[in-house]
Design a protein around this motif. Structure first.
Motif, mmCIF file in Angstrom:
data_model
loop_
_atom_site.group_PDB
_atom_site.id
_atom_site.type_symbol
_atom_site.label_atom_id
_atom_site.label_comp_id
_atom_site.label_asym_id
_atom_site.label_seq_id
_atom_site.Cartn_x
_atom_site.Cartn_y
_atom_site.Cartn_z
ATOM 1 N N ASP A 1 0.831 -1.214 0.000
ATOM 2 C CA ASP A 1 0.000 0.000 0.000
ATOM 3 C C ASP A 1 0.863 1.260 0.000
ATOM 4 O O ASP A 1 0.531 2.252 0.614
ATOM 5 N N GLY A 2 2.010 1.184 -0.683
ATOM 6 C CA GLY A 2 2.774 2.390 -0.924
ATOM 7 C C GLY A 2 3.726 2.762 0.193
ATOM 8 O O GLY A 2 3.842 2.080 1.202
ATOM 9 N N VAL A 3 4.407 3.857 -0.026
ATOM 10 C CA VAL A 3 5.458 4.290 0.878
ATOM 11 C C VAL A 3 4.871 5.235 1.915
ATOM 12 O O VAL A 3 4.064 6.090 1.597
ATOM 13 N N ASP A 4 5.275 5.039 3.156
ATOM 14 C CA ASP A 4 4.839 5.932 4.230
ATOM 15 C C ASP A 4 5.839 7.075 4.314
ATOM 16 O O ASP A 4 6.842 7.009 5.017
ATOM 17 N N GLU A 5 5.564 8.155 3.574
ATOM 18 C CA GLU A 5 6.533 9.258 3.469
ATOM 19 C C GLU A 5 6.677 10.033 4.766
ATOM 20 O O GLU A 5 7.622 10.780 4.957
ATOM 21 N N ASN A 6 5.701 9.878 5.672
ATOM 22 C CA ASN A 6 5.719 10.683 6.898
ATOM 23 C C ASN A 6 6.545 10.068 8.010
ATOM 24 O O ASN A 6 6.727 10.674 9.036
ATOM 25 N N ARG A 7 6.995 8.838 7.783
ATOM 26 C CA ARG A 7 7.651 8.151 8.881
ATOM 27 C C ARG A 7 9.110 7.859 8.538
ATOM 28 O O ARG A 7 9.423 7.461 7.426
ATOM 29 N N TRP A 8 9.969 8.093 9.518
ATOM 30 C CA TRP A 8 11.383 7.765 9.363
ATOM 31 C C TRP A 8 11.745 6.649 10.327
ATOM 32 O O TRP A 8 11.371 6.684 11.488
ATOM 33 N N VAL A 9 12.473 5.684 9.828
ATOM 34 C CA VAL A 9 12.977 4.627 10.693
ATOM 35 C C VAL A 9 14.488 4.554 10.482
ATOM 36 O O VAL A 9 14.961 4.611 9.346
ATOM 37 N N THR A 10 15.235 4.471 11.582
ATOM 38 C CA THR A 10 16.682 4.351 11.467
ATOM 39 C C THR A 10 17.069 2.876 11.413
ATOM 40 O O THR A 10 16.649 2.096 12.265
ATOM 41 N N VAL A 11 17.832 2.516 10.401
ATOM 42 C CA VAL A 11 18.316 1.135 10.306
ATOM 43 C C VAL A 11 19.833 1.163 10.411
ATOM 44 O O VAL A 11 20.503 1.946 9.735
ATOM 45 N N LYS A 12 20.344 0.330 11.337
ATOM 46 C CA LYS A 12 21.802 0.252 11.494
ATOM 47 C C LYS A 12 22.275 -1.108 11.008
ATOM 48 O O LYS A 12 21.540 -2.092 11.104
ATOM 49 N N PHE A 13 23.486 -1.135 10.485
ATOM 50 C CA PHE A 13 24.019 -2.391 9.946
ATOM 51 C C PHE A 13 25.261 -2.794 10.715
ATOM 52 O O PHE A 13 26.131 -1.967 10.995
ATOM 53 N N ASP A 14 25.298 -4.054 11.047
ATOM 54 C CA ASP A 14 26.408 -4.568 11.839
ATOM 55 C C ASP A 14 26.952 -5.804 11.143
ATOM 56 O O ASP A 14 26.181 -6.621 10.640
ATOM 57 N N ALA A 15 28.263 -5.936 11.063
ATOM 58 C CA ALA A 15 28.853 -7.087 10.382
ATOM 59 C C ALA A 15 29.867 -7.757 11.300
ATOM 60 O O ALA A 15 30.746 -7.101 11.850
ATOM 61 N N PRO B 1 5.341 -1.704 14.063
ATOM 62 C CA PRO B 1 4.663 -1.054 15.200
ATOM 63 C C PRO B 1 5.211 0.332 15.475
ATOM 64 O O PRO B 1 6.405 0.597 15.293
ATOM 65 N N GLU B 2 4.313 1.206 15.914
ATOM 66 C CA GLU B 2 4.628 2.614 16.162
ATOM 67 C C GLU B 2 5.874 2.818 17.016
ATOM 68 O O GLU B 2 6.677 3.702 16.758
ATOM 69 N N GLU B 3 6.002 1.974 18.094
ATOM 70 C CA GLU B 3 7.021 2.264 19.096
ATOM 71 C C GLU B 3 8.433 1.929 18.623
ATOM 72 O O GLU B 3 9.406 2.303 19.254
ATOM 73 N N ILE B 4 8.525 1.223 17.490
ATOM 74 C CA ILE B 4 9.867 0.904 16.994
ATOM 75 C C ILE B 4 10.273 1.956 15.972
ATOM 76 O O ILE B 4 9.628 2.104 14.940
ATOM 77 N N ASN B 5 11.315 2.710 16.283
ATOM 78 C CA ASN B 5 11.762 3.685 15.285
ATOM 79 C C ASN B 5 13.237 3.509 14.942
ATOM 80 O O ASN B 5 13.829 4.330 14.275
ATOM 81 N N SER B 6 13.800 2.426 15.440
ATOM 82 C CA SER B 6 15.195 2.150 15.117
ATOM 83 C C SER B 6 15.431 0.652 15.226
ATOM 84 O O SER B 6 14.867 -0.008 16.096
ATOM 85 N N MET B 7 16.221 0.113 14.314
ATOM 86 C CA MET B 7 16.514 -1.324 14.388
ATOM 87 C C MET B 7 17.920 -1.581 13.849
ATOM 88 O O MET B 7 18.484 -0.758 13.132
ATOM 89 N N THR B 8 18.455 -2.698 14.241
ATOM 90 C CA THR B 8 19.794 -3.067 13.796
ATOM 91 C C THR B 8 19.731 -4.405 13.079
ATOM 92 O O THR B 8 19.147 -5.359 13.594
ATOM 93 N N LEU B 9 20.316 -4.453 11.907
ATOM 94 C CA LEU B 9 20.442 -5.723 11.199
ATOM 95 C C LEU B 9 21.886 -6.181 11.364
ATOM 96 O O LEU B 9 22.819 -5.455 11.044
ATOM 97 N N SER B 10 22.037 -7.357 11.902
ATOM 98 C CA SER B 10 23.376 -7.853 12.174
ATOM 99 C C SER B 10 23.632 -9.136 11.389
ATOM 100 O O SER B 10 22.791 -10.030 11.359
ATOM 101 N N TYR B 11 24.783 -9.184 10.741
ATOM 102 C CA TYR B 11 25.170 -10.400 10.020
ATOM 103 C C TYR B 11 26.372 -11.043 10.697
ATOM 104 O O TYR B 11 27.315 -10.364 11.081
ATOM 105 N N SER B 12 26.298 -12.348 10.858
ATOM 106 C CA SER B 12 27.486 -13.097 11.284
ATOM 107 C C SER B 12 27.860 -14.021 10.143
ATOM 108 O O SER B 12 27.044 -14.827 9.706
ATOM 109 N N PHE B 13 29.079 -13.865 9.656
ATOM 110 C CA PHE B 13 29.539 -14.746 8.578
ATOM 111 C C PHE B 13 30.196 -15.971 9.184
ATOM 112 O O PHE B 13 31.078 -15.858 10.031
ATOM 113 N N MET B 14 29.725 -17.151 8.792
ATOM 114 C CA MET B 14 30.284 -18.406 9.298
ATOM 115 C C MET B 14 30.943 -19.150 8.156
ATOM 116 O O MET B 14 30.536 -18.999 7.005
ATOM 117 N N ARG B 15 31.884 -19.995 8.477
ATOM 118 C CA ARG B 15 32.530 -20.793 7.447
ATOM 119 C C ARG B 15 31.702 -22.034 7.173
ATOM 120 O O ARG B 15 31.190 -22.665 8.091
#
Lengths: 531, 202
Positions: B63-77, B165-179
């Protein structure tokens, strides 16, 4: 064969063997109790020295004396030495000395096992100290920078000193399991005729519960560290995510032991209080049965709430809610114990000798630590407090008054019985006040540091935390040095002093006070009749 | 007196044996926790982080892009020590609109001189945000092979669901590289997040 040994033993009943053999081969509960207590005293100073180094480093921001790994190794050592080296052996020492005398038994049920469970301890302590020393030598690997919780994956990466630590933990575990079995067997089978479980002294009850907790949880820790050892050396992946394991599993195993351990440290001191407070209030203990019930409730609930140490690992809402409610529930039976103590003091003719001063101090300060514990039990709040100095302040407020001050109270209360001399009351009081004031100056500011956001287990800190850290470090020096007064009092009392009567305190009740001070080498060879 | 001593001794022996039994049982219980713990987590979902199957459960909303909302996404490796690679996020943090597709790159380099295969395992914190973070195209869907000293960019296309959900405005995506060991099969498909890129809705 055993009959001959028995007659042989009986022929020498009245005198103690001489020299080092008396101690190394001892099967006498009083001598082994003394050994336990002396060992604990030595460890108290070792653990205290590492704490004072920590506080010296934290006196100012920046890195002054210790590099980060060494700092964290000292944090690890401080915890392990204090818990396994000082508090548990001291409580076991009190148990060895007092339980047979209190229940009218000639000795512990398994005297040779008793000898073994003590003499494993110096070996374990040596391993523990080696784990600290080895990294200073070339090829010794890295220092144990994990803290006493030795969480993987960090603990898998530590050098060989971690193996020494794992074996030290195994030895310490074996020692306390053997001691616990001995204590349970003694309490169940060796009571004087006429003494039932519900009429035995409260100190015996607290140790019965403690010993059961120990044999239930220490083997699980032993299992956990064994898996850690296997992960380190034998290619298993119990805790290695790369091999399908889960590092969080170790946390569960550790805290399944670690949380009941808190009650293992606390309960013997509650037992001591249950004797000290009635003696100096000159009233019987209020609510004996409710004390027993509360204790059993604490032990039972305490076994199933371990994951409140791990709220931040990402458990589901249902799980954290369960652990939160369970944890808060514990405050009900603990509160009951505190109220029982207050009710015992209520309208008693109280006097404030050193043991009683410690007892009153415990009731006040332990309750305070309990309250900050309820704060930490609340999940959303704990997300803020987790791993901050607030946690450090909380558990020192619980463990110092709850465990250590209780042991001090017990030592001062029974020292006349053990040595036959009264200690110097004035010095005792000076020790109490310097100790308690030093303790509060050290740890009270740490609440504020934690709430302001200072993390624990880190060698350096932000400039904004300087003032409270300075106060805390000054308090730590007072607190640490005050134990020299304890050492002086103990040595002086052993060497001489005013002769103690057999009932050293006029309000003291119980079988142990019917024996001479100091008691004969063998006591209650004929069991007393309890009406 | 002697009779009583003998009776005492046999009593003591019995209690001692019983208690030693408890000790042995509890030692075994520690090890029994290994399978029990996994079972318990699977049944109750207590350990949400380990339940990667829930990732992508909620389909990216159309249903389209929510232009009014900003969410911070952090990346971790993170790289598991068993994998001789360097692995890092090019972008460490970005502000996104829910419903919009973004692309970020991760850098990977093989530090060794031999060919090595690895597998990245994603996880999202806070765990409550996991189902709302959709990876449309991810290097973590497949095993990655790098020849000796090879350096490569690994792309990720993702979208945060407008249902977040409303109360989440920041999240972290973390990758662990395994052999992945030689000859070892890639983890079974069921263990991996579903391929949302294959979804015709997009």
């Amino acid at each position: 064969m055993s009959t001959t040994t028995l007659t042989h033993d009986e022929a020498h009943h009245h005198e103690a063997p001489k020299g080092w053999r008396r101690w190394l081969f001892s099967t006498n509960h009083k001598d082994i109790g003394t050994l336990y207590l002396l060992f604990a005293l030595v460890m108290l100073f070792l653990g205290g020295a590492s704490a004072m180094l920590i506080r010296m480093e934290l006196f100012q921001p920046g890195i002054q004396f210790l590099d980060p790994d060494l700092y964290n190794n000292l944090v690890t050592n401080h915890a392990l030495i204090m818990i396994f080296g000082a508090v548990m052996p001291a409580a076991a020492g009190l148990a060895n000395w007092m339980i047979p005398m209190m229940i009218g038994a000639p000795d512990m049920a398994l005297p040779r096992l008793n000898n073994l469970s003590f003499w494993i301890l110096p070996a374990a302590a040596t391993m523990l100290i080696l784990s600290f020393i080895i990294p200073f030598f070339p090829g010794g690997g890295t220092q144990i920078n994990t803290g006493w919780t030795i969480y993987p994956p960090l603990s898998i990466q530590v050098g060989m000193s971690m193996d020494f630590l794992i074996f030290a933990i195994h030895l310490l575990g074996i020692s306390s399991v053997l001691a616990s079995i001995n204590i349970i067997v003694t309490l169940l089978n060796m009571r004087a005729p006429g003494m039932t479980l519900m009429t035995m002294p409260m100190f015996c009850w607290t140790w019965l519960v403690t010993a059961f907790l120990l044999i239930l949880v220490v083997p699980v820790l032993a299992g956990g560290v064994t898996m850690l050892l296997f992960d380190r050396h034998f290619g298993t992946s119990f805790f290695d995510a790369a091999g399908g394991g889960d590092p969080v599993l170790f946390q569960h195993l550790f805290w399944f032991f670690g949380h009941p351990e808190v009650y293992i440290l606390l309960l013997p001191s509650i037992g001591v209080l249950s004797h000290v407070i009635p003696a100096f209030s000159r009233k019987p203990l209020f609510g004996y049965k409710s004390m027993v019930g509360a204790m059993l409730a604490v032990a039972t609930i305490g076994m199933v709430v371990w994951a409140h140490h791990q709220y931040t690992i990402g458990m589901s809402l249902g799980a954290v809610t369960y652990f939160m409610i369970g944890t808060i529930l514990i405050s009900i039976p603990v509160g009951l114990m505190v109220f029982n103590f207050i009710a015992t003091m209520w309208r008693g003719s109280m006097t404030f000798e050193t043991p009683m001063l410690f007892a009153v101090g415990i009731v006040l300060m332990f309750t305070f630590g309990g309250l900050s514990g309820v704060m930490l039990a609340v999940v959303p709040a704990d997300m803020q407090y987790h791993d901050s100095m607030f946690v450090v302040a909380h558990f020192h407020y619980v463990l110092m008054p709850g465990a250590v001050f209780g042991l001090f109270a017990g030592v001062f209360y029974w020292l006349p019985k053990w040595t036959g001399h009264m200690y110097n009351e004035k010095l005792g009081k000076i020790f109490f006040w310097t100790n308690v004031i030093g303790f509060n100056i050290t740890f009270f500011p740490q609440h504020f540091l934690g709430l302001a956001g200072m993390p624990r287990r880190i060698v350096d800190y932000n400039m904004m935390f300087t003032e409270f850290n300075v106060v805390s470090s000054i308090g730590a020096m007072i607190f640490g040095l005050s134990h020299l007064i304890l050492l002086y009092i103990v040595i002086k009392t052993i060497r001489g002093g005013k002769k103690a009567e057999s009932r050293a305190w006029e309000g003291a009740k119980g079988l142990e006070w019917e024996l001479d001070s100091p008691p004969a080498f063998h006591t209650w060879t004929v069991a007393p009749q309890i009406k | 007196m002697n009779d009583q001593a003998t009776e005492n001794r046999s009593n003591n022996r019995r209690t001692t044996l019983l208690l030693s039994g408890v000790v042995v049982l509890m030692f075994g219980f520690g090890f029994a926790m290994v399978p029990l713990y996994n079972l318990f987590c699977q049944v109750t979902g207590t350990q949400s982080l380990s339940q990667r199957s829930t990732i992508g459960q909620i389909r990216p909303s159309t249903d389209g892009v929510d232009e009014n909302r900003w969410v911070t996404v952090k990346f971790d490796a993170t790289v598991n020590p068993n994998l001789p690679w360097d692995f890092s996020a090019v972008t460490h943090t970005m502000r996104v609109h829910p419903g919009k597709t973004y692309e970020v790159n991760f850098l990977a380099q093989n530090r060794s001189h031999s060919t090595v295969t690895g597998q990245a395992i994603p996880s999202v914190a806070p765990w409550q945000a996991t189902p709302y973070f959709s990876k449309l195209e991810c290097f973590c869907f497949n095993k990655q092979t790098l020849t000796g000293t090879q350096k490569t960019e690994m792309p990720l296309r993702f979208m945060v669901s407008t249902d977040l959900p409303e109360e989440i405005n920041s999240m972290t995506l973390s990758y662990s590289f395994m052999r992945l060991k030689e000859g070892e099969k890639q983890p079974a498909d069921a263990d991996l997040p579903p391929l949302i890129a294959a979804n015709p809705d997009n």
